[in-house]
Scaffold this active site. Structure first.
Site, PDB file in Angstrom:
ATOM      1  N   CYS A   1      36.171  23.324  20.195  1.00  0.00           N
ATOM      2  CA  CYS A   1      36.227  22.914  18.800  1.00  0.00           C
ATOM      3  C   CYS A   1      37.685  22.891  18.354  1.00  0.00           C
ATOM      4  CB  CYS A   1      35.424  23.876  17.925  1.00  0.00           C
ATOM      5  SG  CYS A   1      33.649  23.667  18.150  1.00  0.00           S
ATOM      6  N   PRO A   2      38.099  21.940  17.555  1.00  0.00           N
ATOM      7  CA  PRO A   2      37.286  20.937  16.869  1.00  0.00           C
ATOM      8  C   PRO A   2      37.066  19.663  17.674  1.00  0.00           C
ATOM      9  CG  PRO A   2      39.532  20.755  16.091  1.00  0.00           C
ATOM     10  CD  PRO A   2      39.507  21.898  17.096  1.00  0.00           C
TER      11      PRO A   2
END
Length: 79
Positions: A17-18
């Protein structure tokens, strides 16, 4: 959950992530409305964030299936 048919497959198991949702969003943006994307992912954070964020953007979460080794498959229908 049984495997659903899909139009496009995306493997984000190596992403963190992201970038997990960035790659998912880019794939969805390239698809036509109504097409189905199968996302293969690994880790708790993508399992929580990718379906939630996709739904917030108006895409339909069709389901998720847990696999071996912490890998999950998610099916999304493009809005």
């Amino acid at each position: 959950m049984q495997e659903q048919s899909h139009d496009v497959a995306l493997d984000i198991t190596a992403e963190t992530c992201p970038m997990t949702f960035v790659r998912t969003r880019l794939a969805l943006d390239r698809m036509a409305s109504g097409q189905v994307l199968r996302v293969t992912m690994k880790g708790d954070e993508p399992r929580r964030n990718v379906p939630r964020t996709a739904a917030e953007q108006g895409h339909q979460v069709l389901g998720m299936r847990e696999g071996e080794g912490g890998v999950a498959e998610l099916w999304l229908r493009r809005k």
